[in-house]
Motif scaffolding. Sequence first.
Motif, mmCIF file in Angstrom:
data_model
loop_
_atom_site.group_PDB
_atom_site.id
_atom_site.type_symbol
_atom_site.label_atom_id
_atom_site.label_comp_id
_atom_site.label_asym_id
_atom_site.label_seq_id
_atom_site.Cartn_x
_atom_site.Cartn_y
_atom_site.Cartn_z
ATOM 1 N N LEU A 144 4.614 10.335 105.765
ATOM 2 C CA LEU A 144 3.281 10.176 105.184
ATOM 3 C C LEU A 144 3.142 10.905 103.852
ATOM 4 O O LEU A 144 2.076 10.841 103.224
ATOM 5 N N GLY A 145 4.187 11.614 103.435
ATOM 6 C CA GLY A 145 4.149 12.328 102.160
ATOM 7 C C GLY A 145 3.350 13.616 102.216
ATOM 8 O O GLY A 145 2.876 14.096 101.184
ATOM 9 N N ILE A 146 3.215 14.194 103.398
ATOM 10 C CA ILE A 146 2.451 15.440 103.566
ATOM 11 C C ILE A 146 3.413 16.607 103.614
ATOM 12 O O ILE A 146 4.293 16.660 104.480
ATOM 13 N N ASP A 147 3.262 17.540 102.685
ATOM 14 C CA ASP A 147 4.207 18.664 102.638
ATOM 15 C C ASP A 147 3.566 20.007 102.935
ATOM 16 O O ASP A 147 4.260 21.030 102.989
ATOM 17 N N GLU A 148 2.255 20.047 103.148
ATOM 18 C CA GLU A 148 1.594 21.279 103.569
ATOM 19 C C GLU A 148 0.482 20.910 104.528
ATOM 20 O O GLU A 148 -0.278 19.967 104.272
ATOM 21 N N ALA A 162 3.479 26.091 118.113
ATOM 22 C CA ALA A 162 4.152 27.375 117.911
ATOM 23 C C ALA A 162 5.600 27.162 117.482
ATOM 24 O O ALA A 162 6.105 27.833 116.572
ATOM 25 N N ARG A 163 6.259 26.220 118.138
ATOM 26 C CA ARG A 163 7.649 25.923 117.750
ATOM 27 C C ARG A 163 7.694 25.350 116.344
ATOM 28 O O ARG A 163 8.594 25.659 115.562
ATOM 29 N N TYR A 164 6.708 24.524 116.005
ATOM 30 C CA TYR A 164 6.610 23.980 114.653
ATOM 31 C C TYR A 164 6.484 25.129 113.662
ATOM 32 O O TYR A 164 7.095 25.111 112.582
ATOM 33 N N GLY A 165 5.696 26.138 114.010
ATOM 34 C CA GLY A 165 5.538 27.287 113.132
ATOM 35 C C GLY A 165 6.835 28.041 112.900
ATOM 36 O O GLY A 165 7.064 28.581 111.810
ATOM 37 N N LEU A 166 7.695 28.065 113.910
ATOM 38 C CA LEU A 166 8.997 28.723 113.755
ATOM 39 C C LEU A 166 9.960 27.878 112.929
ATOM 40 O O LEU A 166 10.744 28.404 112.145
ATOM 41 N N MET A 167 9.886 26.569 113.094
ATOM 42 C CA MET A 167 10.839 25.672 112.448
ATOM 43 C C MET A 167 10.458 25.332 111.012
ATOM 44 O O MET A 167 11.335 25.136 110.163
ATOM 45 N N TYR A 168 9.150 25.258 110.729
ATOM 46 C CA TYR A 168 8.693 24.775 109.418
ATOM 47 C C TYR A 168 7.626 25.701 108.825
ATOM 48 O O TYR A 168 6.594 25.248 108.336
ATOM 49 N N ALA A 169 7.884 26.983 108.893
ATOM 50 C CA ALA A 169 6.891 27.974 108.461
ATOM 51 C C ALA A 169 6.430 27.752 107.025
ATOM 52 O O ALA A 169 5.246 27.956 106.702
ATOM 53 N N THR A 171 5.866 25.132 105.460
ATOM 54 C CA THR A 171 4.990 23.968 105.266
ATOM 55 C C THR A 171 3.599 24.181 105.866
ATOM 56 O O THR A 171 2.743 23.321 105.735
ATOM 57 N N ILE A 172 3.391 25.297 106.545
ATOM 58 C CA ILE A 172 2.150 25.517 107.289
ATOM 59 C C ILE A 172 1.207 26.432 106.525
ATOM 60 O O ILE A 172 1.572 27.533 106.114
ATOM 61 N N LYS A 173 -0.014 25.955 106.365
ATOM 62 C CA LYS A 173 -1.047 26.768 105.742
ATOM 63 C C LYS A 173 -1.667 27.714 106.761
ATOM 64 O O LYS A 173 -1.835 28.903 106.514
ATOM 65 N N GLN A 174 -2.031 27.176 107.905
ATOM 66 C CA GLN A 174 -2.562 27.968 109.001
ATOM 67 C C GLN A 174 -2.116 27.352 110.319
ATOM 68 O O GLN A 174 -1.968 26.131 110.425
ATOM 69 N N LEU A 175 -1.924 28.205 111.339
ATOM 70 C CA LEU A 175 -1.466 27.765 112.649
ATOM 71 C C LEU A 175 -2.495 28.189 113.702
ATOM 72 O O LEU A 175 -2.768 29.382 113.857
ATOM 73 N N PHE A 176 -3.054 27.195 114.409
ATOM 74 C CA PHE A 176 -4.064 27.458 115.425
ATOM 75 C C PHE A 176 -3.507 27.080 116.796
ATOM 76 O O PHE A 176 -3.080 25.939 116.993
ATOM 77 N N LEU A 177 -3.541 28.011 117.721
ATOM 78 C CA LEU A 177 -3.080 27.781 119.079
ATOM 79 C C LEU A 177 -4.275 27.890 120.016
ATOM 80 O O LEU A 177 -4.898 28.953 120.124
ATOM 81 N N VAL A 178 -4.600 26.786 120.687
ATOM 82 C CA VAL A 178 -5.761 26.727 121.566
ATOM 83 C C VAL A 178 -5.285 26.640 123.014
ATOM 84 O O VAL A 178 -4.717 25.633 123.423
ATOM 85 N N ASP A 179 -5.478 27.723 123.771
ATOM 86 C CA ASP A 179 -5.017 27.794 125.157
ATOM 87 C C ASP A 179 -3.613 27.196 125.311
ATOM 88 O O ASP A 179 -3.394 26.292 126.129
ATOM 89 N N PRO A 180 -2.644 27.679 124.534
ATOM 90 C CA PRO A 180 -1.303 27.090 124.613
ATOM 91 C C PRO A 180 -0.629 27.427 125.933
ATOM 92 O O PRO A 180 -0.857 28.498 126.517
ATOM 93 N N LEU A 181 0.195 26.506 126.404
ATOM 94 C CA LEU A 181 1.071 26.825 127.523
ATOM 95 C C LEU A 181 2.174 27.749 127.032
ATOM 96 O O LEU A 181 2.409 27.879 125.833
ATOM 97 N N GLY A 182 2.860 28.370 127.965
ATOM 98 C CA GLY A 182 4.030 29.170 127.607
ATOM 99 C C GLY A 182 3.749 30.600 127.224
ATOM 100 O O GLY A 182 4.639 31.284 126.719
ATOM 101 N N LEU A 183 2.523 31.081 127.457
ATOM 102 C CA LEU A 183 2.221 32.487 127.157
ATOM 103 C C LEU A 183 2.725 33.411 128.257
ATOM 104 O O LEU A 183 2.530 34.628 128.195
ATOM 105 N N GLU A 184 3.367 32.831 129.252
ATOM 106 C CA GLU A 184 4.021 33.596 130.314
ATOM 107 C C GLU A 184 5.270 32.835 130.724
ATOM 108 O O GLU A 184 5.370 31.614 130.521
ATOM 109 N N ASP A 185 6.235 33.542 131.288
ATOM 110 C CA ASP A 185 7.472 32.919 131.760
ATOM 111 C C ASP A 185 7.290 32.587 133.234
ATOM 112 O O ASP A 185 7.441 33.440 134.109
ATOM 113 N N TRP A 186 6.956 31.326 133.518
ATOM 114 C CA TRP A 186 6.648 30.927 134.880
ATOM 115 C C TRP A 186 7.831 31.142 135.820
ATOM 116 O O TRP A 186 7.662 31.612 136.941
ATOM 117 N N VAL A 187 9.025 30.790 135.369
ATOM 118 C CA VAL A 187 10.211 30.911 136.217
ATOM 119 C C VAL A 187 10.493 32.379 136.516
ATOM 120 O O VAL A 187 10.789 32.751 137.657
#
Length: 346
Positions: A144-148, A162-169, A171-187
Motif C-alpha cells: 500500500l506504500g505505507i512506510d510509517e 508487539a512482535r511487529y514492534g520488535l521486527m519493524y521498530a 516503521t512504527i510511530k506509536q505502538l498500542f497494546l490493548v489487553d494483549p495475550l501473552g503477558l504471562e507464560d501459560w505453559v
Amino acid sequence: MRGLSLFSALFAMLSCTAVVAASDPDPIGTIYNGHVPADLYGSNYTYPWPVKLYKFYNQHQHLEMAFMDVPADRHYDKNKTAVLLHGGNFCSVTWSDTARQLSAKGYRVILPDDIGFCKSSKPQGYSYNVQQQAENINSLLTALGIDEVTVIGHSMGGMIAARYGLMYADTIKQLFLVDPLGLEDWVAKGVPYLPIDETYESQVVQNFTTLKAYEEASYFYNATWEPAYNTWVDMLANIYAGDYGLEYSYVMALVTDALLSQPIIYQLPLLKTNTYLMVGENDMTALGKAWSSSAVAATLGHYSVIGPAAAALIPNCTFHMFPGLGHAPFLQAPQEFYKVLFSWLD
C-alpha cells in the motif's frame, strides 16, 4: 561427450535457478479492488467499508488477505496512518467504531483480517506463528506504500503488534497494546499440552451458545452482558456454521498451538518503540484455562496483576488500567477507551 557434459551442467544450472525462483517469488503481492462476494471464506458478516484483497504468495501458497482501507475525514498526511489488529475471536470489523473515531481525527485506517480469520484465506498447512502474521501485515502495508504507521493491537492482535514492534521498530510511530495475550507464560504456569487434533475437536462444536458463554466468563467477567455484544458472537458463530467451518476450526487449533508457545512477556524489555499498554481490570482471558486443572486455572488471566507487571518491563511505556472493565474496553465502554487512546496519540 564433452559437449554433453557442458549441456548437462547448463541444464542443471537452469533447473536450479528455476527451483529458486519458484520457491522465492516476489514477497510483495498485489492489491485487488474489484468486486468480492458478501460471503467470503465463510464470513458473511457485512463490513461497513469496501473489502479489498491483498493477494500474495507465502509458505508455498497463494493467499488472500481481506482488509478495509478507511480514508481520513479531514486533511491526511502520511504520518497519520493507523493499522488495527484484531483478536482471535474477533474480526477487523470489530474495530469499526474505533476506525471512525480515528478517521475523524485525520487518520487513514487499515483494517486487515489476519490470514486464517474472517474474510481471509484459511490455509490448513500453515504456520500461524505471530512473526508470520506480523510479516504478513508489513507486506500488506508495503504494497500500500505505507512506510510509517501507528499500530494498535487487541488480544491476539496485541501479541502480533508487539512482535511487529520488535521486527519493524523503525516503521512504527506509536505502538498500542490493548489487553494483549501473552503477558504471562501459560505453559510455565502449568497449562498442559493439548494435541492439535483434540483442540480441533473442541473447536468444531462451537456455536453461539458456547461462544457467548466463553466470552461472558472471560471477556466480560463480573459485568452485565449487553445485547450489542450478540452481533460479535453471531459474526463468529456464523463462520463456524458456514462453508469453511471445518477449515476455520482447524485454523483455530493451529493458532492456539502456536500462541501457547510464543508468550510475548519475555520479549517486552526489548521493545524500542513508544509503547502504550492498556488493560481491563476484570479481564480474565488466558489460553489453556479450559483444559487446565482448577488449581492452575485459578492462577491464569489476572490482568489486574499481569498488566502492571508487564508495563514495568517495557522501556518507554505508558500504562492505563480501566477499572471494572474486561478484555474488550473499546466495546464495553468505548467513550472511556477513546478518552485514553486520544490522550496518548501523537
